[in-house]
Design a protein around this motif. Sequence first.
Motif, PDB file in Angstrom:
ATOM      1  N   ARG A   1      -4.852   3.660  -2.116  1.00  0.00           N
ATOM      2  CA  ARG A   1      -4.601   4.737  -1.151  1.00  0.00           C
ATOM      3  C   ARG A   1      -5.569   5.845  -0.969  1.00  0.00           C
ATOM      4  O   ARG A   1      -5.594   6.560  -0.290  1.00  0.00           O
ATOM      5  N   ILE A   2      -6.327   5.970  -2.027  1.00  0.00           N
ATOM      6  CA  ILE A   2      -7.636   6.919  -1.609  1.00  0.00           C
ATOM      7  C   ILE A   2      -8.471   6.261  -0.709  1.00  0.00           C
ATOM      8  O   ILE A   2      -8.732   6.996   0.441  1.00  0.00           O
ATOM      9  N   VAL A   3      -8.696   5.355  -0.647  1.00  0.00           N
ATOM     10  CA  VAL A   3      -9.621   4.476   0.278  1.00  0.00           C
ATOM     11  C   VAL A   3      -8.876   4.616   1.827  1.00  0.00           C
ATOM     12  O   VAL A   3      -9.476   4.923   2.934  1.00  0.00           O
ATOM     13  N   ASP A   4      -7.519   4.348   1.743  1.00  0.00           N
ATOM     14  CA  ASP A   4      -6.630   4.434   3.120  1.00  0.00           C
ATOM     15  C   ASP A   4      -6.829   5.898   3.729  1.00  0.00           C
ATOM     16  O   ASP A   4      -6.467   6.055   4.838  1.00  0.00           O
ATOM     17  N   THR A   5      -6.996   6.810   2.911  1.00  0.00           N
ATOM     18  CA  THR A   5      -6.706   8.222   3.320  1.00  0.00           C
ATOM     19  C   THR A   5      -7.778   8.760   4.039  1.00  0.00           C
ATOM     20  O   THR A   5      -8.812   8.428   3.661  1.00  0.00           O
TER      21      THR A   5
ATOM     22  N   PRO B   1       0.855  -1.410  -0.018  1.00  0.00           N
ATOM     23  CA  PRO B   1      -0.064  -0.025  -0.160  1.00  0.00           C
ATOM     24  C   PRO B   1       0.812   1.298   0.078  1.00  0.00           C
ATOM     25  O   PRO B   1       1.927   1.226   0.605  1.00  0.00           O
ATOM     26  N   LEU B   2       0.275   2.321  -0.579  1.00  0.00           N
ATOM     27  CA  LEU B   2       0.897   3.498  -0.627  1.00  0.00           C
ATOM     28  C   LEU B   2       0.716   4.630   0.413  1.00  0.00           C
ATOM     29  O   LEU B   2       1.758   5.271   0.931  1.00  0.00           O
ATOM     30  N   PHE B   3      -0.314   4.640   1.098  1.00  0.00           N
ATOM     31  CA  PHE B   3      -0.646   5.532   2.165  1.00  0.00           C
ATOM     32  C   PHE B   3       0.117   4.955   3.526  1.00  0.00           C
ATOM     33  O   PHE B   3      -0.170   3.875   4.061  1.00  0.00           O
ATOM     34  N   THR B   4       0.669   6.169   4.084  1.00  0.00           N
ATOM     35  CA  THR B   4       1.338   5.760   5.487  1.00  0.00           C
ATOM     36  C   THR B   4       1.575   7.247   5.919  1.00  0.00           C
ATOM     37  O   THR B   4       2.085   8.161   5.448  1.00  0.00           O
ATOM     38  N   HIS B   5       1.413   7.386   7.345  1.00  0.00           N
ATOM     39  CA  HIS B   5       1.616   8.836   7.986  1.00  0.00           C
ATOM     40  C   HIS B   5       2.539   8.502   9.114  1.00  0.00           C
ATOM     41  O   HIS B   5       2.662   9.138  10.276  1.00  0.00           O
ATOM     42  N   ARG B   6       3.237   7.113   9.205  1.00  0.00           N
ATOM     43  CA  ARG B   6       4.031   6.576  10.195  1.00  0.00           C
ATOM     44  C   ARG B   6       5.376   7.778  10.170  1.00  0.00           C
ATOM     45  O   ARG B   6       5.862   8.049   8.996  1.00  0.00           O
ATOM     46  N   SER B   7       5.714   8.186  11.237  1.00  0.00           N
ATOM     47  CA  SER B   7       6.646   9.235  11.278  1.00  0.00           C
ATOM     48  C   SER B   7       7.990   8.843  10.894  1.00  0.00           C
ATOM     49  O   SER B   7       8.992   9.480  10.115  1.00  0.00           O
ATOM     50  N   GLY B   8       8.250   7.380  10.758  1.00  0.00           N
ATOM     51  CA  GLY B   8       9.565   6.735  10.569  1.00  0.00           C
ATOM     52  C   GLY B   8       9.661   6.951   8.964  1.00  0.00           C
ATOM     53  O   GLY B   8      10.960   6.938   8.467  1.00  0.00           O
ATOM     54  N   ALA B   9       8.710   6.702   8.396  1.00  0.00           N
ATOM     55  CA  ALA B   9       8.690   6.688   6.970  1.00  0.00           C
ATOM     56  C   ALA B   9       9.349   8.089   6.185  1.00  0.00           C
ATOM     57  O   ALA B   9       9.834   7.998   5.126  1.00  0.00           O
ATOM     58  N   SER B  10       8.808   9.041   6.983  1.00  0.00           N
ATOM     59  CA  SER B  10       9.153  10.277   6.243  1.00  0.00           C
ATOM     60  C   SER B  10      10.509  10.664   6.454  1.00  0.00           C
ATOM     61  O   SER B  10      11.146  11.393   5.851  1.00  0.00           O
ATOM     62  N   ARG B  11      11.101  10.031   7.402  1.00  0.00           N
ATOM     63  CA  ARG B  11      12.538  10.400   7.851  1.00  0.00           C
ATOM     64  C   ARG B  11      13.499   9.114   7.067  1.00  0.00           C
ATOM     65  O   ARG B  11      14.763   9.483   7.151  1.00  0.00           O
ATOM     66  N   ARG B  12      12.983   8.121   6.482  1.00  0.00           N
ATOM     67  CA  ARG B  12      13.760   7.457   5.779  1.00  0.00           C
ATOM     68  C   ARG B  12      14.338   7.941   4.539  1.00  0.00           C
ATOM     69  O   ARG B  12      13.730   8.379   3.624  1.00  0.00           O
TER      70      ARG B  12
END
Length: 475
Positions: free
Chosen positions: A135-139, A84-95
């Motif tokens: 992604r749309i459904v997960d958002t 899946p594409l959608f994530t708001h986990r903070s670690g993902a943005s710092r990778r």
Amino acid sequence: MELWQAALSTLNPNPTDSCPLYLNYATVAALPCRVSRHNSPSAAHFITRLVRTCLPPGAHRCIVMVCEQPEVFASACALARAFPLFTHRSGASRRLEKKTVTVEFFLVGQDNGPVEVSTLQCLANATDGVRLAARIVDTPCNEMNTDTFLEEINKVGKELGIIPTIIRDEELKTRGFGGIYGVGKAALHPPALAVLSHTPDGATQTIAWVGKGIVYDTGGLSIKGKTTMPGMKRDCGGAAAVLGAFRAAIKQGFKDNLHAVFCLAENSVGPNATRPDDIHLLYSGKTVEINNTDAEGRLVLADGVSYACKDLGADIILDMATLTGAQGIATGKYHAAVLTNSAEWEAACVKAGRKCGDLVHPLVYCPELHFSEFTSAVADMKNSVADRDNSPSSCAGLFIASHIGFDWPGVWVHLDIAAPVHAGERATGFGVALLLALFGRASEDPLLNLVSPLGCEVDVEEGDVGRDSKRRRLV
């Protein structure tokens, strides 16, 4: 080689099995040896499950999929669902390092040559569509409101060179879309009807895909409880699937007129919200007494299919929606429910589901016995049934069909995807592969033709024009 053979000898799929290799740097997994008649021969659900649980960690990973040529499409879509594409986990943005997964297909059985470049392009477009829908459904709705969904539609339109038709807010009321307007009028972001239209030269028929796009469903004044409201961001799953499938279908060369109709609204609570006992005039010209504001999806879809019939001149109308919780009881978590006025299309939906991995099972189609559930003393109908024990998923679909008429001569197909639109807390992108397979005969693409259950035999004695026209017909 000895290690590989030893690993293979340990596998005993029941229904699946796996064996780690090389200190967990690799895993070999086995799919079921056979499946039942109501499952996909590709074992698509097991592919997704195995990849999620067995794929070793790392930034650069590789999957080798061993299958027969007819199972390539379903296998590719199943693999896409695992990422899946959608994530708001903070670690993902710092990778810093971007993760990649390389997929290779190794074909066995007949037609076991290398996969052609055109096939790979089709798989890329189909899997992109699956992941777009997921992604749309997960958002969540604080990001994916009706305005944001319109941005997604505009983005796809721009990519395909199509300018969408958009009717929104008070214009919906003025033009008679009482269903969509009535459901969404209490929300901060206004409701909308959006249409993407593909009208190529030489088209032999007009097809409309109508998607339910309730970006959040509180239930309205017939409000949901604290345990049933979480997850209602997924109520736009039908519209998301239509968008993902439309994008892929046009990219693969769709040969008939195709309209994607998006019925967008947020079913919210506020001073302007629709009340039980209100009566709305829908686009069909029929009046509806509201006895349950939480039966809102059928109201927006009724306007959508009426528009497809009256304004777009569709020969085939398919609506897709996360419509009823009862669907999961009727056909389960993995199979969508199909309701249609055509026995041929009912069988085709089931067959397409087995070929693409988006499984489908029929509901009872019997309007003469079921539609009386909507009887109203003061309007043409109510929007919710009197007896919830009398095939409620079938009845909900019949409500939609009633707004184009049970005697309408075209093909109407209703797909309720409420349960299979998600697996656990993640969206599946369900419906994209199904639409591409079901209408594959209208495509130039050989792979989509292969997985499609529809189409006529070509009479070799006819001229080129007749032959081409006959090839395009879906029925």
